[in-house]
Write a protein that holds these residues in place. Sequence first.
Motif, PDB file in Angstrom:
ATOM      1  N   VAL A  30       0.845  -1.190   0.000  1.00  0.00           N
ATOM      2  CA  VAL A  30       0.000   0.000   0.000  1.00  0.00           C
ATOM      3  C   VAL A  30       0.877   1.235   0.000  1.00  0.00           C
ATOM      4  CG1 VAL A  30      -1.789   1.266   1.266  1.00  0.00           C
ATOM      5  CG2 VAL A  30      -1.748  -1.234   1.371  1.00  0.00           C
ATOM      6  N   ALA A  31       0.455   2.256  -0.755  1.00  0.00           N
ATOM      7  CA  ALA A  31       1.107   3.565  -0.665  1.00  0.00           C
ATOM      8  C   ALA A  31       0.037   4.608  -0.395  1.00  0.00           C
ATOM      9  CB  ALA A  31       1.873   3.898  -1.927  1.00  0.00           C
ATOM     10  N   LEU A  32       0.347   5.549   0.491  1.00  0.00           N
ATOM     11  CA  LEU A  32      -0.651   6.529   0.920  1.00  0.00           C
ATOM     12  C   LEU A  32      -0.073   7.930   0.933  1.00  0.00           C
ATOM     13  CD1 LEU A  32      -3.219   6.213   3.726  1.00  0.00           C
ATOM     14  CD2 LEU A  32      -1.634   8.133   3.834  1.00  0.00           C
ATOM     15  N   ARG A  33      -0.741   8.864   0.246  1.00  0.00           N
ATOM     16  CA  ARG A  33      -0.406  10.281   0.339  1.00  0.00           C
ATOM     17  C   ARG A  33      -1.067  10.840   1.576  1.00  0.00           C
ATOM     18  NH1 ARG A  33       0.270  14.056  -3.773  1.00  0.00           N
ATOM     19  NH2 ARG A  33      -0.202  15.561  -2.147  1.00  0.00           N
ATOM     20  N   PHE A  34      -0.304  11.513   2.453  1.00  0.00           N
ATOM     21  CA  PHE A  34      -0.873  11.935   3.730  1.00  0.00           C
ATOM     22  C   PHE A  34      -0.997  13.440   3.910  1.00  0.00           C
ATOM     23  CE2 PHE A  34       3.700  11.245   4.580  1.00  0.00           C
ATOM     24  CZ  PHE A  34       4.059  12.427   5.213  1.00  0.00           C
ATOM     25  N   GLN A  35      -0.547  14.255   2.959  1.00  0.00           N
ATOM     26  CA  GLN A  35      -0.719  15.705   3.079  1.00  0.00           C
ATOM     27  C   GLN A  35      -0.492  16.362   1.724  1.00  0.00           C
ATOM     28  OE1 GLN A  35       3.368  15.868   2.385  1.00  0.00           O
ATOM     29  NE2 GLN A  35       2.348  17.815   2.718  1.00  0.00           N
ATOM     30  N   GLY A  36      -0.705  17.672   1.682  1.00  0.00           N
ATOM     31  CA  GLY A  36      -0.518  18.417   0.448  1.00  0.00           C
ATOM     32  C   GLY A  36      -1.696  18.247  -0.495  1.00  0.00           C
ATOM     33  N   GLY A  37      -1.476  18.648  -1.730  1.00  0.00           N
ATOM     34  CA  GLY A  37      -2.524  18.546  -2.738  1.00  0.00           C
ATOM     35  C   GLY A  37      -1.899  18.436  -4.104  1.00  0.00           C
ATOM     36  N   ASN A  38      -2.558  19.008  -5.106  1.00  0.00           N
ATOM     37  CA  ASN A  38      -1.997  18.928  -6.461  1.00  0.00           C
ATOM     38  C   ASN A  38      -0.973  20.025  -6.722  1.00  0.00           C
ATOM     39  OD1 ASN A  38      -4.343  20.639  -6.385  1.00  0.00           O
ATOM     40  ND2 ASN A  38      -4.350  20.690  -8.613  1.00  0.00           N
ATOM     41  N   ASN A  39      -0.402  20.572  -5.625  1.00  0.00           N
ATOM     42  CA  ASN A  39       0.800  21.403  -5.744  1.00  0.00           C
ATOM     43  C   ASN A  39       2.048  20.526  -5.782  1.00  0.00           C
ATOM     44  OD1 ASN A  39       0.419  20.593  -3.081  1.00  0.00           O
ATOM     45  ND2 ASN A  39       1.178  22.481  -2.187  1.00  0.00           N
ATOM     46  N   ALA A  40       1.878  19.238  -5.499  1.00  0.00           N
ATOM     47  CA  ALA A  40       2.999  18.290  -5.571  1.00  0.00           C
ATOM     48  C   ALA A  40       3.201  17.860  -7.018  1.00  0.00           C
ATOM     49  CB  ALA A  40       2.716  17.067  -4.694  1.00  0.00           C
ATOM     50  N   GLY A  41       4.443  17.579  -7.363  1.00  0.00           N
ATOM     51  CA  GLY A  41       4.760  17.084  -8.701  1.00  0.00           C
ATOM     52  C   GLY A  41       5.773  15.966  -8.611  1.00  0.00           C
ATOM     53  N   HIS A  42       5.321  14.736  -8.728  1.00  0.00           N
ATOM     54  CA  HIS A  42       6.207  13.584  -8.611  1.00  0.00           C
ATOM     55  C   HIS A  42       6.366  12.932  -9.982  1.00  0.00           C
ATOM     56  CE1 HIS A  42       5.177  13.195  -4.040  1.00  0.00           C
ATOM     57  NE2 HIS A  42       5.824  14.307  -4.348  1.00  0.00           N
ATOM     58  N   LYS A  52       3.986  12.156 -14.808  1.00  0.00           N
ATOM     59  CA  LYS A  52       3.986  13.246 -13.836  1.00  0.00           C
ATOM     60  C   LYS A  52       2.709  13.157 -13.000  1.00  0.00           C
ATOM     61  CE  LYS A  52       6.792  16.205 -16.827  1.00  0.00           C
ATOM     62  NZ  LYS A  52       8.026  16.071 -16.067  1.00  0.00           N
ATOM     63  N   LEU A  53       2.873  12.906 -11.716  1.00  0.00           N
ATOM     64  CA  LEU A  53       1.749  12.735 -10.802  1.00  0.00           C
ATOM     65  C   LEU A  53       1.646  13.930  -9.871  1.00  0.00           C
ATOM     66  CD1 LEU A  53       2.395   8.991  -9.857  1.00  0.00           C
ATOM     67  CD2 LEU A  53       0.978   9.871 -11.718  1.00  0.00           C
ATOM     68  N   ASN A  54       0.423  14.319  -9.562  1.00  0.00           N
ATOM     69  CA  ASN A  54       0.202  15.444  -8.655  1.00  0.00           C
ATOM     70  C   ASN A  54      -0.509  15.016  -7.378  1.00  0.00           C
ATOM     71  OD1 ASN A  54      -0.543  17.045 -11.692  1.00  0.00           O
ATOM     72  ND2 ASN A  54       1.325  17.406 -10.545  1.00  0.00           N
ATOM     73  N   LEU A  55      -1.672  14.404  -7.524  1.00  0.00           N
ATOM     74  CA  LEU A  55      -2.435  13.938  -6.369  1.00  0.00           C
ATOM     75  C   LEU A  55      -2.321  12.439  -6.151  1.00  0.00           C
ATOM     76  CD1 LEU A  55      -5.658  16.100  -6.709  1.00  0.00           C
ATOM     77  CD2 LEU A  55      -4.393  15.804  -4.590  1.00  0.00           C
ATOM     78  N   LEU A  56      -2.180  11.704  -7.221  1.00  0.00           N
ATOM     79  CA  LEU A  56      -2.133  10.249  -7.116  1.00  0.00           C
ATOM     80  C   LEU A  56      -0.854   9.780  -6.427  1.00  0.00           C
ATOM     81  CD1 LEU A  56      -3.469   9.312 -10.655  1.00  0.00           C
ATOM     82  CD2 LEU A  56      -4.609   8.843  -8.475  1.00  0.00           C
ATOM     83  N   PRO A  57      -0.952   8.816  -5.529  1.00  0.00           N
ATOM     84  CA  PRO A  57       0.263   8.239  -4.941  1.00  0.00           C
ATOM     85  C   PRO A  57       1.141   7.630  -6.025  1.00  0.00           C
ATOM     86  CG  PRO A  57      -1.686   7.595  -3.694  1.00  0.00           C
ATOM     87  CD  PRO A  57      -2.178   8.273  -4.945  1.00  0.00           C
ATOM     88  N   SER A  58       2.443   7.641  -5.799  1.00  0.00           N
ATOM     89  CA  SER A  58       3.390   7.169  -6.819  1.00  0.00           C
ATOM     90  C   SER A  58       3.320   5.670  -7.045  1.00  0.00           C
ATOM     91  CB  SER A  58       4.815   7.582  -6.423  1.00  0.00           C
ATOM     92  OG  SER A  58       4.919   8.990  -6.373  1.00  0.00           O
TER      93      SER A  58
END
Length: 429
Positions: A30-42, A52-58
């Motif tokens: 399991v992978a879980l994003r725990f904070q932030g929003g679509n200001n992230a760029g992974h 390029k992912l913003n909200l979706l866990p990697s």
Amino acid sequence: MTKHITVVGMQWGDEGKGKIVDWLCNKADVALRFQGGNNAGHTIVIDDTAYKLNLLPSSILRNDKLSIIGNGVALDASALMMEIENLKSVNIDVGPHNLLISENCPLILNLHKQKEELFENLREQQRIDTTNKGIGPCYEDKVGRRAIRLCDLQDHNTLREKVSILLQYHNTLRKGAGLQPLAQEEVINELENISQKILPYLQATWQILDKLKPDKRIIFEGAQGILLDIDHGTYPFVTSSNTIAPYAAVGSGIYCKDLHVLGVMKAYITRVGNGPFPTEQKNETGKLLFNIGKEVGTVSGRERRCGWFDAVLAKQAISLAKISSIALTKLDILDSFDVVKICTGYKFDNKIYDYLPALSSVQQRLEPVYEELPGWKKKTSDQSTLTGLPTNARKYIERIEELLEKRISLISTSPKRDNMIVTDSHFIN
């Protein structure tokens, strides 16, 4: 017992967390994003294709993994659905079978983006230079107990009342700024347009996590970096959430006692937007780092400021997030330098600092104290073993470990998914 892993950035974001999480997910469930929003760029590179992912866990690029968006995330439902559709268009499987969203997530609305743009423009003397995604105003409404949450979309009768309460606040601000008030139907329509698409993903995710079998491993994925933490970062030039590792428990709803905290950092340091940056190189060195590292923001498209590695800030991040070990990225960007530098302290007003003082006026005037090491002038990219790295590159890594008193357990040698040197695998086996 299986060790769970929290992955956090140790700098001002953009450290390469997405690749690290994706790589770790090969041995996780399991992978879980725990904070932030679509200001992230992974960004994750697989077979020369960059995702390029913003909200979706990697983890979403691995079909056999469960991806969760936790309650600590500010959710732009429209942006998320667009992100999902983009992945589906290139045959990446995304659906309620492998993606779950916490029912408690606060929703980002158009009015949040409008408010952020308005207040950013008003801060002429001290612009934060945000991504204008509405994330800060969304968190403000969450703390103000007027936010619309994902679960609210299930009950249209109470939704109207909640929108009315939300608009009492926002329309008062808009009136003061000379803007037209928003009509309730406009916000209701915005929510209804997305509700049927997003509601199938809704779950009480804390309960699902709580019922996981003991042999299942969770990767908690942080966004941004520790130096952007709302409490512990370079305030006010910070993000609107807590980015430190302990927040993983709050932003997910589950506390894991047996936890390895993996800090991710570049072999140099970058920053997007305004704020203090003691080792910034406003010269040819900075231009070289920028050009070779292709330092343009994944989300904002803005140029990143570049500087030498800052061991002072890294040690501070280790203390704040209780880092267990480190993943080092973008070592190859330094391959062409004759000399590489490490900041080991700051000077200001005849005083030496071994930490970053909280006072903004002092932060802006700190003078870095550098230690110089010889460069290696050889290729480090695509190497698969530590012994395959040039001698001076290994010495650079060893010196960082000495200064930080932490093991560098992973070294990313290119953006490609599998290009990783593993020096310590105990926490992933």
